[in-house]
Design a protein around this motif. Structure first.
Motif, PDB file in Angstrom:
ATOM      1  N   VAL A 355       0.850  -1.185   0.000  1.00 53.59           N
ATOM      2  CA  VAL A 355       0.000   0.000   0.000  1.00 53.59           C
ATOM      3  C   VAL A 355       0.881   1.228   0.000  1.00 53.59           C
ATOM      4  CG1 VAL A 355      -1.778   1.246   1.253  1.00 53.59           C
ATOM      5  CG2 VAL A 355      -1.799  -1.238   1.224  1.00 53.59           C
ATOM      6  N   LYS A 392     -14.111   5.622   3.148  1.00 50.35           N
ATOM      7  CA  LYS A 392     -13.346   4.395   3.392  1.00 50.35           C
ATOM      8  C   LYS A 392     -11.925   4.507   2.863  1.00 50.35           C
ATOM      9  CE  LYS A 392     -17.392   1.337   3.254  1.00 50.35           C
ATOM     10  NZ  LYS A 392     -18.373   2.384   2.901  1.00 50.35           N
ATOM     11  N   ALA A 396      -8.712   3.947   5.204  1.00 53.15           N
ATOM     12  CA  ALA A 396      -7.710   2.914   4.943  1.00 53.15           C
ATOM     13  C   ALA A 396      -6.307   3.499   4.952  1.00 53.15           C
ATOM     14  CB  ALA A 396      -8.001   2.239   3.602  1.00 53.15           C
ATOM     15  N   SER A 397      -6.145   4.702   4.405  1.00 52.98           N
ATOM     16  CA  SER A 397      -4.819   5.322   4.396  1.00 52.98           C
ATOM     17  C   SER A 397      -4.356   5.661   5.804  1.00 52.98           C
ATOM     18  CB  SER A 397      -4.834   6.580   3.526  1.00 52.98           C
ATOM     19  OG  SER A 397      -5.669   7.569   4.096  1.00 52.98           O
ATOM     20  N   ASP A 400      -3.298   2.427   7.559  1.00 53.74           N
ATOM     21  CA  ASP A 400      -1.986   1.989   7.095  1.00 53.74           C
ATOM     22  C   ASP A 400      -0.875   2.849   7.686  1.00 53.74           C
ATOM     23  OD1 ASP A 400      -0.407   0.270   5.141  1.00 53.74           O
ATOM     24  OD2 ASP A 400       0.195   2.285   4.538  1.00 53.74           O
ATOM     25  N   LEU A 427     -14.104  -2.735   9.690  1.00 51.69           N
ATOM     26  CA  LEU A 427     -13.229  -3.621   8.918  1.00 51.69           C
ATOM     27  C   LEU A 427     -14.033  -4.456   7.927  1.00 51.69           C
ATOM     28  CD1 LEU A 427     -10.774  -4.867  11.713  1.00 51.69           C
ATOM     29  CD2 LEU A 427     -10.412  -3.036  10.053  1.00 51.69           C
ATOM     30  N   LEU A 430     -14.737  -2.329   4.983  1.00 57.90           N
ATOM     31  CA  LEU A 430     -13.558  -2.212   4.123  1.00 57.90           C
ATOM     32  C   LEU A 430     -13.415  -3.439   3.230  1.00 57.90           C
ATOM     33  CD1 LEU A 430     -10.729  -0.688   6.378  1.00 57.90           C
ATOM     34  CD2 LEU A 430     -12.039   0.442   4.588  1.00 57.90           C
ATOM     35  N   ASP A 435     -12.194  -1.964  -3.095  1.00 60.46           N
ATOM     36  CA  ASP A 435     -10.758  -2.106  -2.885  1.00 60.46           C
ATOM     37  C   ASP A 435     -10.441  -3.140  -1.812  1.00 60.46           C
ATOM     38  OD1 ASP A 435      -8.373  -1.261  -3.934  1.00 60.46           O
ATOM     39  OD2 ASP A 435      -8.013   0.242  -2.390  1.00 60.46           O
ATOM     40  N   GLY A 436     -11.463  -3.902  -1.382  1.00 58.65           N
ATOM     41  CA  GLY A 436     -11.283  -4.851  -0.296  1.00 58.65           C
ATOM     42  C   GLY A 436     -10.187  -5.872  -0.500  1.00 58.65           C
ATOM     43  N   LEU A 439      -6.819  -4.766   0.531  1.00 62.45           N
ATOM     44  CA  LEU A 439      -6.647  -4.332   1.913  1.00 62.45           C
ATOM     45  C   LEU A 439      -6.690  -5.498   2.891  1.00 62.45           C
ATOM     46  CD1 LEU A 439      -8.978  -1.194   1.820  1.00 62.45           C
ATOM     47  CD2 LEU A 439      -6.509  -1.259   1.529  1.00 62.45           C
ATOM     48  N   LEU A 442      -3.977  -5.239   5.544  1.00 63.16           N
ATOM     49  CA  LEU A 442      -4.245  -4.151   6.482  1.00 63.16           C
ATOM     50  C   LEU A 442      -5.342  -4.534   7.467  1.00 63.16           C
ATOM     51  CD1 LEU A 442      -3.796  -1.215   7.353  1.00 63.16           C
ATOM     52  CD2 LEU A 442      -5.471  -0.531   5.624  1.00 63.16           C
ATOM     53  N   VAL A 443      -6.420  -5.137   6.974  1.00 59.63           N
ATOM     54  CA  VAL A 443      -7.524  -5.564   7.849  1.00 59.63           C
ATOM     55  C   VAL A 443      -7.038  -6.606   8.849  1.00 59.63           C
ATOM     56  CG1 VAL A 443      -9.740  -6.763   7.875  1.00 59.63           C
ATOM     57  CG2 VAL A 443      -9.316  -4.985   6.179  1.00 59.63           C
TER      58      VAL A 443
END
Length: 500
Positions: A355, A392, A396-397, A400, A427, A430, A435-436, A439, A442-443
């Motif tokens: 990411v 979202k 997410a950013s 991260d 979560l 997301l 874009d799941g 990610l 990340l999740v």
């Protein structure tokens, strides 16, 4: 008396030495462009952005500038202007370096001060270091294995000596109320130091981050950072002072000097014994010559190392570049060259699957998130992210960013059952977004930190938390089902590939 005419003895023609593999490789770096600063002052230091291979940071005068180099095959610019500019130094800037994630810049000056600039926040200076060097700081670099470590080198002490100092900023989670940009703030002293025995002109870390190369006084010291001592001293064959030093993608050391040359060295050419290494030194692989000009610094791009930039004493930047080989990706242009954001921006996926951040196309500001991030109020920042009003892609950013700072544990600690339910439900949203699939990592990191810091809550969850966990489980199951449907297509493609 008779004389006999004698024929001249033919001189043996020296056989031209065969071009080595290293010489052939470095000769492929052709002149790409030459640009000159609009201010006319000499560029004292330069460093590539590890994330954006066309973006560099330079120092000249009392300024630190962020530049984007033109694409090589397009018309070369006769001058360059700064994308971002800082003028926070009270003395001439002498060195600069990027952190390996492209979010922090460290710059040193002639007074011995080091400023750390944060590109991801509106506050310019994240940290100041003072009191380590009595003279100018001639080199600075970040450690990639520990992002909080900063190495600086220069003249130190009352005698003819130079030291490398290792700095470690105060952990923001331990002291969240510290004003990182205050002039009156007392900076912590270095955590360790190494003596070179001569004023240091340049320094750089090895590719594996275990060795530190320090040049000055006509020789280079190799410091083993694990053992904490100098393991080799070797001469550098430059007729004048070494002003720049870096390591390229192959692991070879590159040095620039006021004698107008840039030399590439193979450090493996050093002898094992100390006496032999004093006379032999490093093996010279290739030399780039710039007649009539002194080289003030040199930088090599990261990744595949397709380009290099040389700074001359007249303020010029000369870029050299080679063509990508088979299997290499051209990093000169394309979507992978994404500029690091100054504020919280959107999230994208690099070709390697990691990411990374880039500037938003829409001018949407989330000042409350920026303020919480600058103040290191990570629990409140996480609460603000899980609100329904936060997009979202922005959330997410931010998550991260917390992961890269190692702050997920602090942000998720001591949560109630209701708060855990909101985070798990977020979560799940997301994972259900477009874009799941990108990610997943990340999740998983956020969920792991949440369950580890709230074991009692998850040991006896409420109905609301169970519902949120089931929602997340359904989102993950849907993603797995989608991947299973794609598997037959992968098998067909492999079959066609074998037939071809």
């Amino acid at each position: 008396m008779e004389f006999t005419k004698l024929d001249p003895i033919p001189r043996p023609v020296a056989a031209k030495a065969a071009k080595t593999e290293d010489e052939a490789f470095y000769k492929k770096y052709k002149h790409a462009l030459k640009a000159k600063s609009t201010s006319g002052s000499s560029v004292t230091s330069i460093a590539y952005n590890p994330v954006n291979k066309r973006q560099v940071v330079v120092t000249h005068g009392t300024r630190v500038e962020l530049l984007t180099l033109p694409i090589a095959h397009k018309p070369a610019a006769k001058s360059y202007t700064a994308d971002m500019l800082w003028s926070k130094h009270k003395d001439f800037t002498t060195c600069v370096a990027f952190r390996n994630d492209g979010k922090l810049i460290a710059a040193g000056d002639g007074s011995g001060r080091i400023n750390v600039y944060d590109l991801t926040a509106t506050r310019n200076i994240l940290r100041r270091f003072r009191g380590g060097h009595e003279g100018a700081v001639n080199s600075v670099c970040f450690a990639s294995h520990d992002r909080t470590l900063v190495y600086s080198a220069g003249k130190d002490g009352k005698g003819y000596d130079g030291f490398v100092h290792v700095w470690k900023p105060i952990d923001p989670e331990e002291e969240p109320d510290v004003d990182m940009g205050a002039d009156e703030e007392e900076s912590p002293g270095p955590v360790s130091s190494y003596s070179h025995g001569s004023p240091i002109d340049a320094a750089c870390l090895s590719r594996n981050q275990t060795l530190l190369y320090v040049a000055g006084g006509g020789f280079v010291s190799t410091i083993d950072l694990i053992a904490g001592k100098i393991v080799q001293k070797s001469p550098l064959r430059h007729s004048k002072a070494v002003t720049g030093m870096c390591v390229n993608a192959k692991g070879d050391v590159v040095t620039g000097s006021l004698d107008g040359t840039v030399k590439v060295w193979d450090t493996a050419g050093m002898a094992d014994e100390e006496e032999a290494s004093e006379s032999k030194g490093w093996k010279l692989l290739y030399t780039y010559k710039y007649q009539g000009h002194g080289v003030t610094d040199v930088a090599w791009s990261g990744g595949q190392g397709l380009s290099m930039v040389v700074c001359l004493d007249d303020g010029s930047l000369i870029s050299r570049r080679r063509r990508p080989r088979d299997g290499e990706v051209d990093d000169a242009e394309g979507s992978s060259l994404l500029r690091p954001m100054r504020a919280v921006g959107s999230v994208g996926v690099s070709p390697s699957g990691g990411v990374q951040y880039f500037t938003q196309t829409a001018k949407v500001r989330h000042s409350h998130l920026e303020v919480l991030l600058r103040r290191f109020e990570y629990p409140k920042l996480l609460d603000a992210v899980v609100e329904s009003t936060t997009p979202k892609i922005i959330g997410a950013s931010v998550l991260d960013e917390l992961r890269q700072r190692g702050a997920l544990t602090g942000a998720t600690r001591n949560r109630t059952d209701e708060e855990c339910s909101k985070i798990v439900d977020y979560l799940a949203k997301l994972m259900g977004s477009w874009d799941g699939p990108r990610l997943v990592s990340l999740v998983a990191s956020v969920l792991e930190a949440l369950t580890a810091t709230n074991e009692k809550v998850f040991a006896s969850p409420s109905d609301k938390l169970v519902k949120a966990l089931n929602h997340l489980n359904s989102s993950i199951a849907a993603e797995i089902l989608t991947q299973q449907k794609i598997l037959p297509c992968v098998g067909l493609l492999e079959m066609f590939d074998q037939q071809l």
